[in-house]
Design a protein around this motif. Sequence first.
Motif, PDB file in Angstrom:
ATOM      1  N   ASP A 138      17.020 108.783  36.204  1.00  0.00           N
ATOM      2  CA  ASP A 138      17.723 109.776  35.378  1.00  0.00           C
ATOM      3  C   ASP A 138      16.954 109.907  34.065  1.00  0.00           C
ATOM      4  O   ASP A 138      16.706 108.913  33.386  1.00  0.00           O
ATOM      5  N   GLY A 139      16.559 111.143  33.763  1.00  0.00           N
ATOM      6  CA  GLY A 139      15.807 111.348  32.517  1.00  0.00           C
ATOM      7  C   GLY A 139      14.313 111.402  32.767  1.00  0.00           C
ATOM      8  O   GLY A 139      13.502 110.941  31.971  1.00  0.00           O
ATOM      9  N   ASN A 233      20.444 124.770  24.116  1.00  0.00           N
ATOM     10  CA  ASN A 233      21.168 125.652  25.045  1.00  0.00           C
ATOM     11  C   ASN A 233      22.278 126.446  24.345  1.00  0.00           C
ATOM     12  O   ASN A 233      23.068 127.113  25.003  1.00  0.00           O
ATOM     13  N   GLY A 260      17.510 112.925  25.970  1.00  0.00           N
ATOM     14  CA  GLY A 260      16.896 113.528  27.166  1.00  0.00           C
ATOM     15  C   GLY A 260      17.144 112.694  28.413  1.00  0.00           C
ATOM     16  O   GLY A 260      16.834 113.120  29.527  1.00  0.00           O
ATOM     17  N   TYR A 278      27.372 118.031  28.530  1.00  0.00           N
ATOM     18  CA  TYR A 278      26.442 118.925  29.191  1.00  0.00           C
ATOM     19  C   TYR A 278      27.271 120.070  29.761  1.00  0.00           C
ATOM     20  O   TYR A 278      27.710 120.032  30.921  1.00  0.00           O
ATOM     21  N   LYS A 288      24.290 121.486  34.825  1.00  0.00           N
ATOM     22  CA  LYS A 288      23.101 120.913  35.466  1.00  0.00           C
ATOM     23  C   LYS A 288      23.402 119.610  36.209  1.00  0.00           C
ATOM     24  O   LYS A 288      22.765 119.306  37.211  1.00  0.00           O
ATOM     25  N   GLU A 294      25.951 111.447  39.607  1.00  0.00           N
ATOM     26  CA  GLU A 294      25.757 111.388  38.146  1.00  0.00           C
ATOM     27  C   GLU A 294      27.105 111.374  37.424  1.00  0.00           C
ATOM     28  O   GLU A 294      27.504 110.367  36.857  1.00  0.00           O
TER      29      GLU A 294
END
Length: 349
Positions: A138-139, A233, A260, A278, A288, A294
């Motif tokens: 992840d990342g 965003n 990130g 997010y 996303k 996740e």
Amino acid sequence: MTQAPESLNLSMNGVPERSLDRDCTTLSRHVLQQLQSFGPQAQDLSALMNRIALAGKLISRRLSHAGLMEGVLGFTGEVNVQGESVKKMDVYANDVFISVFKQSGLVCRLASEEMEKPYYIPENCPIGRYTLLYDPIDGSSNTDINLSLGSIFSIRQQEGEDLNGEAKDLLANGRNQIAAGYILYGPSTMLVYTIGKGVHSFTLDPSLGEFILTEENMRIPQHSPIYSVNEGNFWQWDESIREYIRYVHRTEGYTSRYSGAMVSDIHRILIQGGVFLYPGTLSKPDGKLRLLYETAPLAFLIEQAGGRATTGHMEILDVVPKKLHQRTPLIIGSPKDVAKVESFIQNGH
Ligand code: P6P
């Protein structure tokens, strides 16, 4: 010199040492202590968590040597089922989990961010009735720049026969996860997990090759002025989210932290409090992040620490996926901070 707490022994040079008992509290032992059982399922869960730890050690070792070896960093040139460019570390880490769990004898299927369909281990299916869902790295954007990364995992009991390989039993809400957590590859490698009996953290001691207990029954602060979101965003968000961001901008004391790598940001929030967002965007209302490997495992863990995780309209753990790689918006962290974001969404502040 201040007196060290009784649980700590002082070494010859007066530096507090941790008690020997604590250094002997390995992850597999801790799982059995949590379950207060040595029965078959407890042994299974202990063995499964031990396998997660082995995967974490292998990935941690690769990452720590990445700059010294050929062929570890960079892109493969492939694009995964998510439409994302695949890093060599993504492939390596994905293969690590497959290899480690093949040998476990316990996991019949693995579902991963990197694989369109679940990976079956037929030799395990008659015996092991567990499914591992995971995000191996992840990342990924942090891979080639030596910043923190994570792996996210969720273990579910396989229910019924999965005859056509459609993994229909996986399309259930996150309340039937039996274990979940993450491995954080940072200055030290940590494993944070829950089996529904609180949240506990372990730190990898490379000299022992063991994850050693660091903290038990972690509790997230009720509130903290830390918010974690990719403000790049901003113009893609719904007006209610923009209004929340304007609120934290004009309210003294708030600070932004965004690495990130969600595992890294959420580990900070677990310890210091705050909220990670997010949100969905106008073009991608579901956002996303993927539910099964996740947002659901992280929601299970954060709820166990006294926090909350929502899409903005419903608890993450109540979302029933319609497909394996379903995405959800995510607002996760301290209860008061999650509620503040919700108030903008639900009352159209
Ligand atoms: P963006 C990594 O790809 C990830 O899934 C999370 O770890 C991270 O928080 C997020 O995506 C970063 O996405 O769009 O902000 O670069």
